[in-house]
Every structure is written in C-alpha cells, then in structure tokens.
Scaffold this active site. Structure first.
Site, PDB file in Angstrom:
ATOM      1  N   ASP A  14       0.779  -1.247   0.000  1.00  0.00           N
ATOM      2  CA  ASP A  14       0.000   0.000   0.000  1.00  0.00           C
ATOM      3  C   ASP A  14       0.815   1.305   0.000  1.00  0.00           C
ATOM      4  O   ASP A  14       0.473   2.241   0.751  1.00  0.00           O
ATOM      5  CB  ASP A  14      -0.967   0.020   1.205  1.00  0.00           C
ATOM      6  N   LYS A 112      -7.059  -5.044  -2.654  1.00  0.00           N
ATOM      7  CA  LYS A 112      -7.805  -5.484  -1.472  1.00  0.00           C
ATOM      8  C   LYS A 112      -8.730  -4.380  -1.007  1.00  0.00           C
ATOM      9  O   LYS A 112      -8.497  -3.206  -1.297  1.00  0.00           O
ATOM     10  CB  LYS A 112      -6.830  -5.881  -0.358  1.00  0.00           C
ATOM     11  N   CYS A 157      -2.133  -2.406   7.769  1.00  0.00           N
ATOM     12  CA  CYS A 157      -2.029  -3.363   6.662  1.00  0.00           C
ATOM     13  C   CYS A 157      -0.727  -4.148   6.678  1.00  0.00           C
ATOM     14  O   CYS A 157      -0.713  -5.333   6.335  1.00  0.00           O
ATOM     15  CB  CYS A 157      -2.265  -2.647   5.342  1.00  0.00           C
TER      16      CYS A 157
END
Ligand code: VGL
Ligand code: ZN
Length: 210
Positions: A14, A112, A157
C-alpha cells in the site's frame, strides 16, 4: 550477505498517494520508506505489491455512516470496524502508487478492500478471513518460502499482512525502516512490531540485506 534470499519475495504494502504526506489518510513520514524500498528492490528477483482499492460506498469510510466521525468504530458485517477518512477510492489519484516508487520489476499487484461490506487490512485475506486476494496461493505456486514485508501502514495493513504470512507458513521478515505507522495511539507502531515478533516474524533493517 548473511540472509539467503533464494525463494524469497519482497512484498510492498500500500505505498499509495493517500497514505503519503498530503494524502487523505497520510502516515507521518510515509514518504521516507520510498527510497528504502526502491533500494531493497534491487536485491529481490521476486517482488509483489498490494493496493488498497475501495469503492466509494465502502463501509470503512466515516462518510458512509450518518453522524459518525473518523476514528469511531461501528459494526460492519459482524466485525468491529474503525472508521477512516475516505481513501484509496478505486481509480483515483489517491489510490495510485507514488510516482517515485519503482514498479518496473513487479510480478503482480493484489488489490484489497474491494468489497464495500468488509475491510481488508491484510494483503492475503479480508478482515473476516472469508475471501482471499490470491496472494498466498500465488506465492506458493512460485515456490516462495520467505517473505520480506515493507510499506504502509505498519500498525494496520503491514501488521495484518505479516500475521497472515506467518499463519500461511511463510518465513516472515519485517523490514522496520521500510515501514511507518498511522499511530492513532502513540505506541501503536512499536506495539505492532512487538506483536509481529512475538508471533514469529524476524525484524530486520534494510542494511542487514544490502
Ligand atoms: C490501511 C487503514 C485503512 C493501510 C488501509 O494500508 O494500512 N489502513 N485502509
Ligand atoms: Zn483502506
């Protein structure tokens, strides 16, 4: 080099504009991980990335819950959900990878958080562990045994990706100078490091690999 990088993958979690300074859910000093990750990439033959990728009606956005503020929690599909600012909306600039992040040698990108009804912090599963992103099977199909995790955010995450990698049987390394945390509470990143280590992750610095 002390650590054998055969059958290893670098996972970049990310590193998207919304998690970087100026973004909707900016991580303090998030941009500092970019040169570290770019340098690390030179040492890995096998590199994958994850990308937070939400529809605008996503249930993790405070704006989609009447009268609720960022940082409050709600029940979402039977799970406790922290409410975030609207971030990483599919196809938006905020959802794009930072332009200075080298992506030339990436094998795959795993998206995701695409289901509006459930959040997905881990790069492997949604938070209810109902659906997989495909990352786990993909790495196994490529005979990857060790994963080196980097990116944002350390206390969400990245942490959940590390925990699931351990559960899936990967030897799991966290590169501590290649991640930064949100720190809703001041110690969240350090607590996350400790939790990951306690579960079996090996904490390293990028210098240990370079
Ligand atoms: C993340 C909060 C919400 C992350 C994603 O990438 O750590 N955190 N969505
Ligand atoms: Zn998100």
């Amino acid at each position: 080099m002390a650590i054998d990088l055969n059958n290893s993958a670098l996972i970049i979690v990310d590193v998207q504009n919304d998690f970087l300074p100026g973004g909707a859910l900016a991580v303090n000093d998030g941009d500092k991980v970019i040169p570290v990750i770019n340098k690390l990439q030179e040492n890995f033959e096998f590199i994958v990335a994850t990308q937070d990728w939400h529809p605008s009606n996503h249930g993790s956005f405070a704006a989609n819950h009447e009268g609720k503020q960022v940082g409050e929690t709600v029940g979402l599909n039977g799970l406790e959900q922290i409410l975030w600012p609207t971030h990483c909306v599919e196809e938006s600039f905020g959802a794009a990878f930072h332009q200075e992040l080298d992506h030339n040698n990436w094998r795959e990108v795993f998206k995701k958080g695409t289901n509006p009804k459930i959040d997905s912090y881990s790069g492997f599963f949604d938070n209810g562990r109902k659906e997989q992103t495909g990352l786990g099977d993909y790495l196994k199909s490529k005979k990857i045994a060790k994963v080196f995790v980097t990116g944002l955010a350390a206390d969400y995450c990245v942490k959940f990706t590390v925990m699931d990698a351990l559960d899936l049987g990967f030897q799991t390394f966290l590169i501590t100078d290649a991640t930064k945390g949100v720190n809703l509470a001041a110690n969240d990143t350090l607590d996350a490091f400790n939790e990951m280590e306690k579960k079996g992750a090996v904490l390293l610095q990028s210098d240990d690999l370079l």
